[in-house]
Design a protein around this motif. Structure first.
Motif, PDB file in Angstrom:
ATOM      1  N   TRP A 239      37.531  38.559  36.939  1.00  0.00           N
ATOM      2  CA  TRP A 239      36.129  38.126  36.860  1.00  0.00           C
ATOM      3  C   TRP A 239      35.342  38.881  35.793  1.00  0.00           C
ATOM      4  CZ3 TRP A 239      32.207  41.602  37.903  1.00  0.00           C
ATOM      5  CH2 TRP A 239      32.571  42.754  38.622  1.00  0.00           C
TER       6      TRP A 239
ATOM      7  N   MET B 116      29.759  35.568  35.282  1.00  0.00           N
ATOM      8  CA  MET B 116      30.014  36.235  36.556  1.00  0.00           C
ATOM      9  C   MET B 116      29.643  37.716  36.465  1.00  0.00           C
ATOM     10  SD  MET B 116      33.569  34.298  37.630  1.00  0.00           S
ATOM     11  CE  MET B 116      33.806  35.176  39.165  1.00  0.00           C
TER      12      MET B 116
ATOM     13  N   TYR C  64      33.760  28.281  37.514  1.00  0.00           N
ATOM     14  CA  TYR C  64      34.155  28.966  38.749  1.00  0.00           C
ATOM     15  C   TYR C  64      35.485  28.402  39.254  1.00  0.00           C
ATOM     16  CZ  TYR C  64      33.908  30.872  43.479  1.00  0.00           C
ATOM     17  OH  TYR C  64      34.189  31.535  44.663  1.00  0.00           O
TER      18      TYR C  64
ATOM     19  N   TYR D 174      38.250  29.916  37.361  1.00  0.00           N
ATOM     20  CA  TYR D 174      38.497  31.271  37.868  1.00  0.00           C
ATOM     21  C   TYR D 174      39.410  31.226  39.094  1.00  0.00           C
ATOM     22  CZ  TYR D 174      37.480  35.597  40.425  1.00  0.00           C
ATOM     23  OH  TYR D 174      37.594  36.769  41.142  1.00  0.00           O
TER      24      TYR D 174
END
Length: 306
Positions: free
Chosen positions: A249, A255, A291, A294
């Motif tokens: 992250w 983030m 996201y 990720y």
């Protein structure tokens, strides 16, 4: 030519390397023990490397040492492989060329490339190529996601001359890695920037809407306007290597901006209560597509590490 000299690798073919020294290009091989030193890498010597060369008994030149690299861009050599493939070294910046169609660049590819550049401290700009062929709505959505993450997005059409001046300004007096899938127009862009360069370009395959590989080996070209650009063969996949789950992250800038507000200092941003990243995603402050990338990288890369 002296018996021993240092220079910069301008072209790598896998067996021979063009090394620039004092304005002259010298063809070199690499010494056998250099190959052993990079056991985890498929290519121990790469374009951009500063190397030391010397003449062997037969009069050929061999690369006998590689100077420490200040940075590089690296990817996993293939799925489930423990070997790495270094794309280029000692660069000032990267340009990632992307097309939303003709051919389509996968979001996952874009995000993995960006993560690697963040991890190895290589500034990166996204070049949205063939802009005259793209859907305006899709372009707006793409820009919202990546500019929201903190990246600069340039719109370019080499045949139409759109965005060429902005790319020229970006390239001036810098060493730039130009990367992307096959068929996104890397070689065409370089020719538009400096028409004196002899670079082959290819057409898109109509049957599969994918690009044909026109650049066979990575090559660094000095630009007439100053600086150098590294043209690379089209890359299909981009597996990450040597990036732990716990630090992934850190390489998503959006983030990083909100993570200090998480309830737990070791938050993984996947399931914990009081996660500021999850809240930012819900609020639309972090794009769901990013996201999701990720989460996918966390999930998919676990199997590579076993």
């Amino acid at each position: 030519m002296e018996k021993r000299f240092s220079g910069v690798v301008m072209r790598a073919t896998g067996s021979w390397y063009d090394v620039m020294h004092g304005g002259e290009t010298v063809r070199c091989r690499i010494r056998g023990r250099l190959r052993l030193r990079g056991t985890r890498s498929t290519n121990p010597v790469v374009v951009g490397d500063e190397v030391v060369c010397e003449a062997d008994e037969g009069g050929d030149y061999v690369i006998c040492d590689i100077c420490p690299r200040r940075n590089y861009v690296i990817r996993r050599a293939s799925n489930l492989s423990k070997e790495s493939h270094i794309i280029a070294a000692n660069i000032d910046q990267a340009l990632l060329m992307v097309t939303l169609r003709a051919p389509e660049t996968a979001t996952e590819f874009v995000d993995r490339f960006l993560v690697t550049c963040e991890a190895y401290k290589v500034p990166v700009t996204i070049v949205l190529s063939k802009i005259d062929l793209q859907d305006p709505g899709a372009v707006a959505d793409f820009r919202a996601v990546y500019e929201g993450a903190g990246y600069r997005v340039l719109e370019v059409s080499a045949p139409e001359g759109i965005g060429i001046e902005a790319v020229n300004e970006l390239l001036a007096d810098r060493r730039t890695l130009l990367s992307g899938n096959s068929g996104v127009g890397k070689s065409t862009l370089i020719r538009a920037i400096d028409p004196s360069l002899d670079i082959r370009t290819g057409e898109i395959s109509e049957s599969h809407h994918k690009g044909r590989h026109t650049t066979t080996f990575s090559t660094m070209y000095p630009l007439a306007g100053g600086g150098e650009v590294i043209d690379t063969p089209g890359i299909k996949g981009f597996g990450l290597i040597d990036i732990d789950d716990a630090e992934l992250w850190h390489y998503f800038p959006e983030m990083m901006r909100v993570a200090p507000d998480c309830r737990f200092y070791n938050c993984t941003h996947t399931h914990e209560p009081g996660c500021a990243v999850a809240e930012a995603v819900k609020a639309g402050e972090i794009a769901w597509a990013r996201y999701e990338s990720y989460l996918k990288i966390l999930d998919e890369d676990d199997k590579y590490r076993k």
